[in-house]
Scaffold this motif. Structure first.
Motif, PDB file in Angstrom:
ATOM      1  N   LYS A   1       0.826  -1.206   0.000  1.00  0.00           N
ATOM      2  CA  LYS A   1       0.000   0.000   0.000  1.00  0.00           C
ATOM      3  C   LYS A   1       0.860   1.254   0.000  1.00  0.00           C
ATOM      4  O   LYS A   1       0.521   2.259  -0.648  1.00  0.00           O
ATOM      5  N   ALA A   2       1.991   1.211   0.713  1.00  0.00           N
ATOM      6  CA  ALA A   2       2.893   2.365   0.727  1.00  0.00           C
ATOM      7  C   ALA A   2       3.407   2.658  -0.678  1.00  0.00           C
ATOM      8  O   ALA A   2       3.514   3.819  -1.086  1.00  0.00           O
ATOM      9  N   ARG A   3       3.712   1.620  -1.445  1.00  0.00           N
ATOM     10  CA  ARG A   3       4.161   1.829  -2.829  1.00  0.00           C
ATOM     11  C   ARG A   3       3.044   2.396  -3.686  1.00  0.00           C
ATOM     12  O   ARG A   3       3.285   3.176  -4.612  1.00  0.00           O
ATOM     13  N   ALA A   4       1.809   2.015  -3.387  1.00  0.00           N
ATOM     14  CA  ALA A   4       0.679   2.554  -4.145  1.00  0.00           C
ATOM     15  C   ALA A   4       0.528   4.046  -3.902  1.00  0.00           C
ATOM     16  O   ALA A   4       0.173   4.799  -4.819  1.00  0.00           O
ATOM     17  N   HIS A   5       0.786   4.499  -2.686  1.00  0.00           N
ATOM     18  CA  HIS A   5       0.709   5.934  -2.407  1.00  0.00           C
ATOM     19  C   HIS A   5       1.727   6.707  -3.222  1.00  0.00           C
ATOM     20  O   HIS A   5       1.430   7.793  -3.744  1.00  0.00           O
ATOM     21  N   VAL A   6       2.932   6.152  -3.349  1.00  0.00           N
ATOM     22  CA  VAL A   6       3.944   6.813  -4.170  1.00  0.00           C
ATOM     23  C   VAL A   6       3.486   6.863  -5.621  1.00  0.00           C
ATOM     24  O   VAL A   6       3.542   7.905  -6.283  1.00  0.00           O
ATOM     25  N   ALA A   7       3.007   5.740  -6.141  1.00  0.00           N
ATOM     26  CA  ALA A   7       2.551   5.698  -7.537  1.00  0.00           C
ATOM     27  C   ALA A   7       1.400   6.654  -7.775  1.00  0.00           C
ATOM     28  O   ALA A   7       1.304   7.286  -8.839  1.00  0.00           O
ATOM     29  N   ASP A   8       0.526   6.807  -6.784  1.00  0.00           N
ATOM     30  CA  ASP A   8      -0.649   7.657  -6.948  1.00  0.00           C
ATOM     31  C   ASP A   8      -0.314   9.132  -6.818  1.00  0.00           C
ATOM     32  O   ASP A   8      -1.166   9.988  -7.082  1.00  0.00           O
ATOM     33  N   SER A   9       0.897   9.447  -6.389  1.00  0.00           N
ATOM     34  CA  SER A   9       1.359  10.836  -6.352  1.00  0.00           C
ATOM     35  C   SER A   9       2.164  11.202  -7.591  1.00  0.00           C
ATOM     36  O   SER A   9       2.593  12.350  -7.720  1.00  0.00           O
ATOM     37  N   MET A  10       2.362  10.231  -8.473  1.00  0.00           N
ATOM     38  CA  MET A  10       3.131  10.473  -9.692  1.00  0.00           C
ATOM     39  C   MET A  10       2.311  11.283 -10.697  1.00  0.00           C
ATOM     40  O   MET A  10       1.073  11.221 -10.702  1.00  0.00           O
ATOM     41  N   PRO A  11       2.978  12.008 -11.584  1.00  0.00           N
ATOM     42  CA  PRO A  11       2.240  12.697 -12.647  1.00  0.00           C
ATOM     43  C   PRO A  11       1.562  11.734 -13.607  1.00  0.00           C
ATOM     44  O   PRO A  11       0.661  12.127 -14.331  1.00  0.00           O
ATOM     45  N   THR A  12       1.974  10.475 -13.587  1.00  0.00           N
ATOM     46  CA  THR A  12       1.377   9.476 -14.482  1.00  0.00           C
ATOM     47  C   THR A  12       0.294   8.653 -13.797  1.00  0.00           C
ATOM     48  O   THR A  12      -0.126   7.634 -14.345  1.00  0.00           O
ATOM     49  N   THR A  13      -0.132   9.077 -12.611  1.00  0.00           N
ATOM     50  CA  THR A  13      -1.186   8.321 -11.962  1.00  0.00           C
ATOM     51  C   THR A  13      -2.428   8.261 -12.844  1.00  0.00           C
ATOM     52  O   THR A  13      -2.622   9.088 -13.744  1.00  0.00           O
TER      53      THR A  13
END
Length: 863
Positions: free
Chosen positions: A352-364
Motif C-alpha cells: 500500500k505504501a508503494r501505491a501511495h507513491v505511484a498515486d502521487s506520480m504525474p502518471t497516476t
C-alpha cells in the motif's frame, strides 16, 4: 500494422470472428541443444467470420505454411501479423499455420534456461498481456476465448505440462514423447501455458465439493532441497477450501504450481498451471513477513481462477477487475484461510505504501484506466491497479458487507462464466445482492485519479476540546473526492507512554466532518486519522501528533505503528520532516519492532533516504551503520531480528564504508552464513573496493548456481573501477545479449550505492539511446534498461526534462517510464534542498517548490 495492438482494432476483430476451437502443437525435442534458437509450431483454428479479411498475431521467427480449408495460401507475414484474405464468410473454415518460434531469454514467450548446477534445461511460457503470439499464431486479445487443445513433444523423462490434464502420451522415437492434453474450457490466449523440463515434483490432493483435484508443486531439481512442500500444500488446500465456498466450484481440472527460473513477475495465474518466481524458494531463512508475502501471492493467483480466468475482462481497461480483486483476496485469505495474522499489517507497510507513491506520480491514473493499446496495458500492471485497487475494495466491503460482497461475486461468476465482463457487469451483480446503488461509489473511487488527504483540525480552549474535525482535501494529482469509512484514534501520554484513549468510527463525506462526543475532553497528545488503515488516504499529521509519534511510536499496537510510520515517511518525502529526525526515530524505535514486515519497511525507508535524500550526510549514515551492527550483536543468536539487522548493517557499510569481513568470518554468534548472506557481504565489500577478482571468483566456485552467478555478476560490477562500469553498460545494452536477470544484475552493479560520481558518464548515452533501446529490445529488457539506467544524480533533472520536451512523439509507454523516473528525481531534489544537502540548489534544481516536485505536464503519456 506492427506488434502493438489497439483496443479499437481488436474490438472490431472480436465482432467479426467466432472461434470454436484451436489446436496448438509445439515440439521442443531439440531444446537441450542451445545452438538451436527455434522450435517448430503448428496450429489449427476452426472459426466463423463475417469479414473476408483479418489477421493472426505472431512474433515467431518464420512462417512456413498457411492453409485455409486445406488449400495453401500465399504467406503474408511482417514479423508481427499474418494477413488472411479471401476467407469464406458465414460458414466454418479451418486455418492451419506452420512456423518456427524462437526460444526466449527475456522471460517472454517460451523461456529457455540451462541450470549451471547439473546442465539440465528447463522451459516455461509466460504470456500476459500479449506474448502467446511469441509461441504460436493466435488472436491475441482477452475477449476471444476458444477451447484450446495443446500438444507438446519433448524428452520422455521430462515433465510435459499444460493447463489441462494429460489424456495421451505416445513415444515418437529417440527418447521423445508426444503428449496431448484435454481441451480447455474457453480461455484467453494470455492464460494458456506450457512447462517442460526435468522438474522435481511433489504431488498432493485436494478434496473439493465436486471430487478430488490433483495438486502438484514443482521446481528445478537443483532446488528440491529448499522446496518446503508441506507448507506450500497447506496454503494451497486451505485457500482452495475457502474459495470453493465463497466463490463456487473450481472448474480447471487440476492445480499444478511451478517455481520457474529467471521470471519477470511474482507469479502468473494460468489456470491449472500457475507459475511463480524462484524467489519464493527460500535458500536462506525467511522472515514471517516473507512467508506471508509468498502466501499472499499463492492466494492471489488462486483467486484469479475465478476473477480473470473464469470471467475475463473484455479489454485491459478493466485490468482492475481481476488484479484489484486478487490483491484484496490475497491479503484476506492469508489471514482468514492460511492463518497469517499480520497479512493486512504487511500490506499497509509494503504494497500500500508503494501505491501511495505511484498515486502521487504525474502518471497516476484511475483504478479503471483508459488503456488504448498493449504498450499502455503493460505499464498498467502497477501499484495503482493492484494495491490502490485492493484498498478501494476494502472500502467497498465495509460499505456493502463481506457476505453481500461474496454473494455479488458468486452471481457475477454465474452470469459470465467462461466469458468476458466489464465494470458495469460487476456493479450490476453487487447492486443486486447488496441492495445498494454503487454507481456513485464507483465514480468516486474507481474513475478518479489521485487520493484525498485527511487532516485533524482542533478548536480548543484551556486545553480542552471544543470541536475536533477531520478535513478532507485533495492530494497531488487529485481530480476527485471520495467517501471514507474509517477510524480516528485519540491518544494520550500516560506515565510516559502513548496510549489509546478512544477510537471513533466516522464516515467522511464532506470537506469537513466533525467527530462527535469529544467536546470538553482534554486535547489528545496525538490525533491519528485512519489509524487502523481502513481507507486509502494521505494522513497529514499536525505538529503535536508528529512529535508524539517520533518519541513514542513503539508504544502503539502493530497496525497503528505501521500506519503511523507510513505517515511519517510521507512527511519526509513532502519535506514536513527532516531525514535526520526520521532516522533518529527509527534508531530509537526500530530495535523494539517485533513485526518483521514493518521492520523491513523501516530499514528500507532509511536506506532510501540516506542514499537518495541526504547522500552527503556521512555522519548520519555512520550512525545508522553502527546502530545496525549494535542491534545485530545484541540480538538473540540465530533470531530473525539478528538476521534483519545484520543484513541492514552489511548494506549500510556500503554507504558508510566499513569492513564486513567479520560477518563473513563467523564472528556474529548464531548467525547462519547462507550463500545469499555471503553474497550480500561480498557486494558490500565490492562497492568499497575491498575485494579482488580472485575473492569473487572463489565465492562463485563455492556457489556456482543460477542465483550465485547472478550475484557474482552484480558484485563483480559493483567494484568502483570506471572501466568495469563501462563494460557492464555495454553488456547490458547488447541486443539479444544478456538474460533478464543478468541485465538487472549489470545495472545494479553499475549503480551500486554510493557511486553516483562514477555513473555521471552514462547520463548522455542513456538519453541518446532511449529510442533505440525501446525499439530494439523486448519490452521486458527495455523496461529494465530505461528504469535501471536512469541517472540518479539530481544534477540531471534538466537533462531529463529536456529529453521529454524534445520527444513528445516518443512511444507513450516509454515517456511514462521516463516521466516517473524524473518525478522521483524531483522529489529527491526537493527533499535534498529542504535538508540542506550539498548540490541541491544547482542547475535545474534551483527554484524547485513542492508543487513542482509532484506535478508535470503529461504531454503524450497516453495513460
Amino acid at each position: 500494422m506492427g506488434a502493438n495492438l489497439t483496443r479499437e482494432e481488436t474490438a472490431a476483430r472480436a465482432r467479426a470472428i467466432h472461434i470454436e476451437h484451436q489446436r496448438v502443437s509445439v515440439d521442443v525435442c531439440d531444446a537441450e541443444d542451445l545452438s538451436q534458437p527455434t522450435y517448430p509450431v503448428d496450429t489449427t483454428i476452426t472459426l466463423t467470420t463475417s469479414e473476408p479479411e483479418t489477421w493472426l498475431d505472431y512474433q515467431g521467427d518464420a512462417v512456413t505454411a498457411v492453409l485455409v480449408d486445406g488449400q495453401p495460401r500465399a504467406i503474408e507475414f511482417d514479423g508481427a501479423r499474418i494477413r488472411l484474405r479471401d476467407l469464406p464468410t458465414g460458414v466454418p473454415c479451418v486455418i492451419d499455420v506452420q512456423g518456427a518460434s524462437r526460444y526466449s531469454r527475456s522471460g517472454e514467450g517460451m523461456h529457455r534456461f540451462r541450470d549451471p548446477v547439473d546442465g539440465e534445461t528447463y522451459l516455461y511460457t509466460q504470456y500476459e498481456p500479449a506474448d502467446a503470439r511469441r509461441v504460436f499464431p493466435c488472436f491475441e486479445q482477452p475477449d476471444i476465448k476458444p477451447h484450446f487443445t495443446f500438444e507438446l513433444t519433448g524428452p520422455s523423462g521430462w515433465q510435459l505440462l499444460s493447463n489441462q490434464p494429460e489424456v495421451s502420451r505416445q513415444p515418437v522415437g529417440n527418447g521423445m514423447d508426444h503428449v496431448t492434453f484435454a481441451p480447455t474450457p474457453p480461455l484467453s490466449t494470455y492464460l494458456t501455458c506450457l512447462v517442460a523440463g526435468p522438474y522435481h515434483r511433489v504431488d498432493g490432493q485436494w478434496a473439493s465439493r465436486r471430487g478430488d483435484v490433483e495438486l502438484a508443486w514443482l521446481c528445478r531439481a537443483s532446488l528440491a532441497q529448499y522446496l518446503d512442500t508441506e507448507e506450500l500444500l497447506r496454503i494451497t488446500t486451505s485457500g482452495l477450501d475457502h474459495l470453493d465456498v465463497v466463490f463456487g466450484d473450481y472448474v480447471w481440472g487440476k492445480y499444478h504450481q511451478v517455481m520457474v527460473p529467471e521470471y519477470n513477475l511474482g507469479a502468473m495465474e494460468n489456470p491449472g498451471l500457475v507459475t511463480y518466481t524462484e524467489g519464493y524458494v527460500f535458500r536462506s531463512p525467511a522472515t514471517p513477513a516473507q512467508h506471508q508475502a509468498r502466501a499472499n501471492t499463492i492466494l492471489h493467483e488462486m483467486s484469479h481462477m475465478w476473477f480473470g480466468d473464469l470471467v475475463t475482462p473484455r479489454w485491459w481497461s478493466d485490468l482492475w477487475l481481476k488484479e484489484s480483486f486478487a490483491e484484496f483476496m490475497g491479503a484476506h485469505l492469508s489471514k482468514e484461510a492460511a492463518g497469517f495474522d499480520d497479512a493486512w499489517l504487511n500490506f499497509t507497510g509494503g504494497r500500500k505504501a508503494r501505491a501511495h507513491v505511484a498515486d502521487s506520480m504525474p502518471t497516476t491514473h484511475p483504478i479503471v484506466a483508459d488503456i488504448t493499446d498493449l504498450e499502455a496495458a503493460k505499464n498498467n500492471f502497477d501499484a495503482i491497479t493492484y494495491s490502490k485497487g485492493a484498498s478501494a475494495l476494502t472500502q467497498l466491503v465495509h460499505y456493502v458487507g463481506l457476505e453481500s460482497f461474496f454473494a455479488g461475486c458468486r452471481l457475477y461468476f454465474e452470469r459470465h462464466a467462461y466469458g468476458n465482463a466489464t465494470l458495469t457487469d460487476f456493479l450490476a451483480a453487487l447492486t443486486e445482492t447488496s441492495g445498494r446503488d454503487l454507481q456513485s461509489w464507483a465514480d468516486a473511487w474507481l474513475k478518479t485519479r489521485g487520493h484525498d488527504e485527511l487532516t485533524a483540525d482542533v478548536l480548543e480552549s484551556g486545553g480542552l476540546l471544543e470541536t475536533l474535525s477531520i478535513r478532507r482535501g485533495p492530494g497531488p494529482m487529485d481530480d476527485g473526492t471520495r467517501p471514507h469509512a474509517t477510524t480516528i484514534g485519540l491518544y494520550d501520554l500516560v506515565d510516559g507512554r502513548l496510549q489509546l484513549r478512544a477510537r471513533h468510527d466516522v464516515l467522511i463525506e464532506a470537506d469537513a466532518t466533525e467527530v462527535p462526543g469529544v467536546a470538553g475532553q482534554p486535547v489528545p497528545a496525538a490525533i491519528l486519522p485512519n489509524d487502523t488503515d481502513q481507507t486509502f488516504v494521505r494522513v497529514r499529521l499536525d505538529d503535536g501528533s508528529r512529535q508524539a509519534l517520533l518519541s513514542h511510536i513503539s508504544d502503539l499496537e502493530p497496525l497503528v505503528r505501521a500506519t503511523s510510520w507510513a505517515a511519517l515517511f510521507s512527511d519526509v518525502r513532502d519535506t514536513g520532516l527532516h531525514v535526520a529526525d526520521y532516522v533518529a526515530a527509527v534508531i530509537q524505535h526500530g530495535p523494539l519492532e517485533d513485526r518483521t514486515g514493518t521492520l523491513a519497511a523501516l530499514i528500507g525507508h532509511v536506506e532510501d533516504a540516506l542514499e537518495r535524500f541526504v547522500p552527503d550526510d556521512a555522519e548520519l549514515a555512520e550512525r545508522w551503520r553502527d546502530t545496525c551492527r549494535a542491534v545485530a550483536q545484541d540480538s538473540e543468536p540465530g533470531s530473525m531480528r539478528q538476521l534483519q539487522w545484520a543484513k541492514a548493517h552489511i548494506r549500510a557499510a556500503a554507504l558508510a564504508p566499513s569492513d564486513v569481513t567479520w560477518i563473513l568470518n563467523g564472528e556474529l554468534a548464531g548467525l547462519r552464513l547462507t550463500d545469499d548472506l555471503r553474497w550480500l557481504a561480498w557486494q558490500s565489500l565490492a562497492v568499497q573496493g575491498r575485494v579482488s577478482a580472485d575473492d569473487l571468483d572463489g565465492a562463485l566456485a563455492a556457489d556456482d548456481t543460477a542465483a550465485g552467478r547472478v550475484a557474482h555478476l552484480r558484485a563483480w560490477y559493483s567494484r568502483p573501477e570506471q572501466s568495469l562500469k563501462q563494460q557492464a553498460w555495454d553488456r547490458a545494452h547488447v541486443v539479444d545479449g544478456e538474460t533478464n536477470d543478468d541485465v538487472d544484475a549489470l545495472l545494479d552493479g553499475i549503480f551500486a550505492p554510493g557511486q553516483e560520481s562514477l555513473t555521471e558518464v552514462f547520463a548522455e548515452p542513456y538519453f541518446a539511446s532511449l529510442p533505440d533501446v525501446w525499439r530494439d529490445h523486448p519490452i521486458e529488457i527495455a523496461r529494465r534498461l530505461v528504469l535501471g539506467g536512469f541517472p540518479t544524480d539530481v544534477a540531471h533533472l534538466g537533462r531529463a526534462r529536456t529529453w521529454l520536451d524534445e520527444n513528445p512523439a516518443a512511444p507513450p509507454a516509454l515517456r511514462r517510464l521516463v516521466i516517473e523516473c524524473e518525478a522521483e528525481l524531483r522529489v529527491a531534489a526537493h527533499v535534498r534542498r529542504a535538508n540542506g544537502c550539498r548540490g541541491a540548489d544547482s542547475g535545474a534544481v534551483a527554484g524547485l517548490d513542492r508543487g513542482q516536485a509532484t506535478s508535470f505536464d503529461l504531454g503524450a503519456v497516453g495513460t
